[in-house]
Design a protein around this motif. Structure first.
Motif, short mmCIF file in Angstrom:
data_model
loop_
_atom_site.label_atom_id
_atom_site.label_comp_id
_atom_site.label_asym_id
_atom_site.label_seq_id
_atom_site.Cartn_x
_atom_site.Cartn_y
_atom_site.Cartn_z
N THR A 46 0.83 -1.20 0.00
CA THR A 46 0.00 0.00 0.00
C THR A 46 0.86 1.25 0.00
O THR A 46 0.60 2.22 -0.73
CB THR A 46 -0.93 0.02 1.22
OG1 THR A 46 -1.73 -1.17 1.23
CG2 THR A 46 -1.85 1.23 1.19
N TYR A 47 1.92 1.24 0.80
CA TYR A 47 2.79 2.42 0.92
C TYR A 47 3.64 2.62 -0.33
O TYR A 47 4.05 3.74 -0.63
CB TYR A 47 3.67 2.26 2.15
CG TYR A 47 4.53 3.46 2.46
CD1 TYR A 47 3.97 4.72 2.64
CD2 TYR A 47 5.92 3.34 2.59
CE1 TYR A 47 4.75 5.83 2.93
CE2 TYR A 47 6.71 4.45 2.89
CZ TYR A 47 6.12 5.68 3.06
OH TYR A 47 6.90 6.77 3.35
N ASP A 48 3.90 1.56 -1.07
CA ASP A 48 4.66 1.68 -2.31
C ASP A 48 3.78 2.18 -3.46
O ASP A 48 4.19 3.04 -4.25
CB ASP A 48 5.27 0.33 -2.68
CG ASP A 48 6.23 0.41 -3.86
OD1 ASP A 48 6.80 1.50 -4.11
OD2 ASP A 48 6.43 -0.62 -4.53
N VAL A 53 -7.93 0.95 -0.49
CA VAL A 53 -8.16 -0.32 0.19
C VAL A 53 -9.09 -1.23 -0.60
O VAL A 53 -8.93 -2.45 -0.61
CB VAL A 53 -8.69 -0.09 1.63
CG1 VAL A 53 -10.08 0.55 1.62
CG2 VAL A 53 -8.68 -1.39 2.43
N GLY A 54 -10.05 -0.63 -1.32
CA GLY A 54 -10.94 -1.43 -2.15
C GLY A 54 -10.22 -2.10 -3.30
O GLY A 54 -10.63 -3.17 -3.77
N GLU A 55 -9.13 -1.49 -3.76
CA GLU A 55 -8.30 -2.09 -4.82
C GLU A 55 -7.39 -3.15 -4.22
O GLU A 55 -7.22 -4.24 -4.79
CB GLU A 55 -7.47 -1.00 -5.49
CG GLU A 55 -8.30 0.07 -6.17
CD GLU A 55 -7.51 1.30 -6.56
OE1 GLU A 55 -7.95 2.00 -7.48
OE2 GLU A 55 -6.46 1.58 -5.94
N ARG A 124 -10.09 -14.23 0.98
CA ARG A 124 -9.75 -12.86 0.65
C ARG A 124 -10.04 -11.96 1.85
O ARG A 124 -11.14 -11.99 2.39
CB ARG A 124 -10.55 -12.38 -0.56
CG ARG A 124 -10.11 -11.03 -1.13
CD ARG A 124 -10.97 -10.64 -2.33
NE ARG A 124 -10.87 -11.60 -3.42
CZ ARG A 124 -9.92 -11.57 -4.36
NH1 ARG A 124 -8.99 -10.63 -4.35
NH2 ARG A 124 -9.91 -12.48 -5.32
N ILE A 125 -9.07 -11.18 2.26
CA ILE A 125 -9.28 -10.25 3.36
C ILE A 125 -10.27 -9.17 2.93
O ILE A 125 -10.35 -8.83 1.76
CB ILE A 125 -7.94 -9.62 3.82
CG1 ILE A 125 -8.10 -8.94 5.20
CG2 ILE A 125 -7.41 -8.66 2.77
CD1 ILE A 125 -6.78 -8.50 5.80
N THR A 126 -11.04 -8.65 3.87
CA THR A 126 -12.00 -7.59 3.57
C THR A 126 -11.37 -6.22 3.84
O THR A 126 -10.33 -6.11 4.49
CB THR A 126 -13.25 -7.73 4.45
OG1 THR A 126 -12.87 -7.55 5.83
CG2 THR A 126 -13.89 -9.10 4.27
N THR A 127 -12.03 -5.18 3.36
CA THR A 127 -11.54 -3.83 3.62
C THR A 127 -11.55 -3.55 5.12
O THR A 127 -10.63 -2.92 5.64
CB THR A 127 -12.38 -2.78 2.88
OG1 THR A 127 -13.75 -2.90 3.26
CG2 THR A 127 -12.26 -2.95 1.37
N GLN A 128 -12.57 -4.03 5.83
CA GLN A 128 -12.61 -3.82 7.27
C GLN A 128 -11.51 -4.61 7.96
O GLN A 128 -10.95 -4.16 8.97
CB GLN A 128 -13.97 -4.21 7.84
CG GLN A 128 -14.16 -3.79 9.30
CD GLN A 128 -14.01 -2.29 9.51
OE1 GLN A 128 -14.59 -1.49 8.78
NE2 GLN A 128 -13.22 -1.89 10.51
N GLY A 129 -11.19 -5.78 7.43
CA GLY A 129 -10.09 -6.56 7.98
C GLY A 129 -8.76 -5.83 7.88
O GLY A 129 -7.95 -5.86 8.81
#
Length: 205
Positions: A46-48, A53-55, A124-129
């Motif tokens: 994410t930082y790169d 988060v949805g992507e 698959r992890i969720t956005t809330q996860g």
């Protein structure tokens, strides 16, 4: 645009590179051991890239290319907030550090799934996860992010979107020769005006 309207779109929370490093280190200081490298990989990718988060949660393993040094983002998973019209596909170059981390993570994943980042109980992890993980790691690292009003926040303020804002801060203040156009391209804004409105206050003068 009136000042009060402009302030609504400005990045409100961001972290410095040292704080992101502390987040990554804190991934190994608690939680289930088999999730630790996954959590670091989520933060590092994410930082790169500045993925929303949805992507991020929609990224599949097969979207990594060239020995995990590139990420191919098809148009249908890209979120162009506040509009949802899909842009064209894009290929993002990944840093050497992130390439190495992703390769190590994929070689030792505890669960095989099409998704790059599975969860304990699903493929698959969720956005809330992702949000919950970031809050816990930020609390472990005692991170106090920077806020637009000049104060400092707490662990609850460390969100996936704060990491996206942190990409802009890094590119403009910790790396050489980047322009707002480079930030715009990395974060995939529709226009340079969007980049200016959201991030002009992060530029050191």
């Amino acid at each position: 645009m009136p000042e009060n309207a402009n302030s609504k779109v400005r990045a409100k929370v961001w972290l410095t590179p040292d704080q992101v490093d502390a987040l990554r280190t804190a991934c190994y200081e608690g939680g289930a051991s088999y999730l630790q490298q996954r959590n670091e990989a989520i933060i590092a990718l994410t930082y790169d890239t500045g993925l929303r988060v949805g992507e991020l949660v929609d990224v599949d393993v097969e979207m990594l290319r060239e020995g995990n040094s590139e990420l191919y983002l098809p148009g249908h998973i890209q979120k162009d907030y506040p509009n949802e019209s899909s842009p064209g596909p894009v290929t993002m170059e990944l840093s050497t550090d992130v390439t190495r981390l992703l390769s190590s993570y994929l070689n030792s994943r505890w669960k095989e799934s099409p998704a790059l980042f599975p969860a304990r109980s699903s493929d698959r992890i969720t956005t809330q996860g992702v949000r919950n993980m970031l809050h816990k790691v930020a609390e472990t690292a005692s991170i106090r992010p920077y806020l637009v009003d000049g104060s400092r926040g707490d662990a609850e303020d460390v969100t996936p979107h704060a990491l996206r804002h942190s990409v802009a801060y890094r590119m403009m203040n910790a790396e050489d020769e980047n322009t707002l156009y480079d930030v715009r391209n990395r974060l995939r804004h529709r226009s340079i005006q969007t980049t200016e409105r959201v991030y002009d206050h992060l530029i050191k003068v």
